[in-house]
Scaffold this motif. Sequence first.
Motif, PDB file in Angstrom:
ATOM      1  N   VAL A  61       0.857  -1.183   0.000  1.00 57.81           N
ATOM      2  CA  VAL A  61       0.000   0.000   0.000  1.00 57.81           C
ATOM      3  C   VAL A  61       0.897   1.239   0.000  1.00 57.81           C
ATOM      4  O   VAL A  61       1.813   1.347   0.824  1.00 57.81           O
ATOM      5  CB  VAL A  61      -0.940   0.020   1.217  1.00 57.81           C
ATOM      6  N   PHE A  62       0.626   2.160  -0.909  1.00 52.53           N
ATOM      7  CA  PHE A  62       1.440   3.358  -1.060  1.00 52.53           C
ATOM      8  C   PHE A  62       0.615   4.620  -0.836  1.00 52.53           C
ATOM      9  O   PHE A  62      -0.548   4.689  -1.243  1.00 52.53           O
ATOM     10  CB  PHE A  62       2.029   3.436  -2.472  1.00 52.53           C
ATOM     11  N   LYS A  63       1.241   5.619  -0.213  1.00 52.29           N
ATOM     12  CA  LYS A  63       0.696   6.965  -0.203  1.00 52.29           C
ATOM     13  C   LYS A  63       1.070   7.585  -1.542  1.00 52.29           C
ATOM     14  O   LYS A  63       2.260   7.774  -1.839  1.00 52.29           O
ATOM     15  CB  LYS A  63       1.272   7.772   0.960  1.00 52.29           C
ATOM     16  N   LEU A  64       0.087   7.891  -2.364  1.00 46.16           N
ATOM     17  CA  LEU A  64       0.365   8.255  -3.747  1.00 46.16           C
ATOM     18  C   LEU A  64       1.253   9.489  -3.883  1.00 46.16           C
ATOM     19  O   LEU A  64       2.155   9.525  -4.724  1.00 46.16           O
ATOM     20  CB  LEU A  64      -0.951   8.471  -4.500  1.00 46.16           C
ATOM     21  N   SER A  65       1.029  10.500  -3.062  1.00 42.48           N
ATOM     22  CA  SER A  65       1.836  11.719  -3.192  1.00 42.48           C
ATOM     23  C   SER A  65       3.303  11.433  -2.913  1.00 42.48           C
ATOM     24  O   SER A  65       4.207  11.924  -3.609  1.00 42.48           O
ATOM     25  CB  SER A  65       1.317  12.813  -2.254  1.00 42.48           C
ATOM     26  N   SER A  66       3.577  10.599  -1.919  1.00 40.62           N
ATOM     27  CA  SER A  66       4.962  10.212  -1.618  1.00 40.62           C
ATOM     28  C   SER A  66       5.537   9.346  -2.719  1.00 40.62           C
ATOM     29  O   SER A  66       6.711   9.483  -3.103  1.00 40.62           O
ATOM     30  CB  SER A  66       5.019   9.461  -0.285  1.00 40.62           C
TER      31      SER A  66
END
Length: 302
Positions: free
Chosen positions: A239-244
Amino acid sequence: FVLVAGGLGERLGFPGIKIGITAEVTTGMVFFELYAKFILAFQAYARRSTSDPTLVLPLAIMTSGDTHDKTMQLLEDNGYFGLERDQVKLMKQELVPALADVDASIAAKDGKVEMKPHGHGDVHALLHQTGLAGRWVDEGREWLLIFQDTNPLTFRSFCAVLGVSVAKDFAMNMVAVPRLAKEAIGGICTLQDTAGKNTCTINVEYNQLEPLLKETPAGGDVADASGFSPYPGNINVLVFKLSSMVKCLQSSAGIVPEFVNPKWADSTKTKFKSPTRLECMMQDFPRLCGDDDRVGFTQLDR
């Protein structure tokens, strides 16, 4: 959502693509149909929660030369399993030149460069090159799930894992399970450089973990009081934080560090038995992260 679906089902005794394997024997539902139903259920909930009946949760699928046409055919033949046609984007992974020797000479046969698969780490490069990751950020989307083609249990724990990602503000959250000592799956570790200044939480492949730990006081990958290894097993649900993620992709052009794992001709390990492939893995993304990017894991029961 991003589905990594570059593999065929040959090792599982199935003649087609893995997402076309039957996942539910009583209904005959194939893996992709199950994934589509989960995505549509999440989408219906999001529409109710936001009072936005037009909200769509996009899905990108990374294919390969072996699976691209068959994936498109499966989708077309089944009306995209209820998903909208424009909701689904296919990203085709290309082959890369094989290496002939320890000097990284390009392998050739019959006057042609030998080509081999590059590994699922290409998913990051494709998200960058297609502009999808950046577009999703511009659309106000915040989180991304990357999953593989034959793991339907991913979605049963997704809400909990997403909640951990939000609460901990993780740039990347790896889903893990308790891992037996020396079990043949990667272990999640925090690595520290010899100066003790820099650390990295990352998956270490099992064939590298044991030799690495033999040089420590532990003496190897040994079970603790729980009966499991202290190093949780990575199952490649990310799972990724898209902005990062987009920030890291921009700084690296989406290129994940590569490696080779050759078969050696003899014990001197100076000559390849056959041309080897240059590989990259999607779980090596922490190597692209900066000091401000929090990387962690969520351990679930197995």
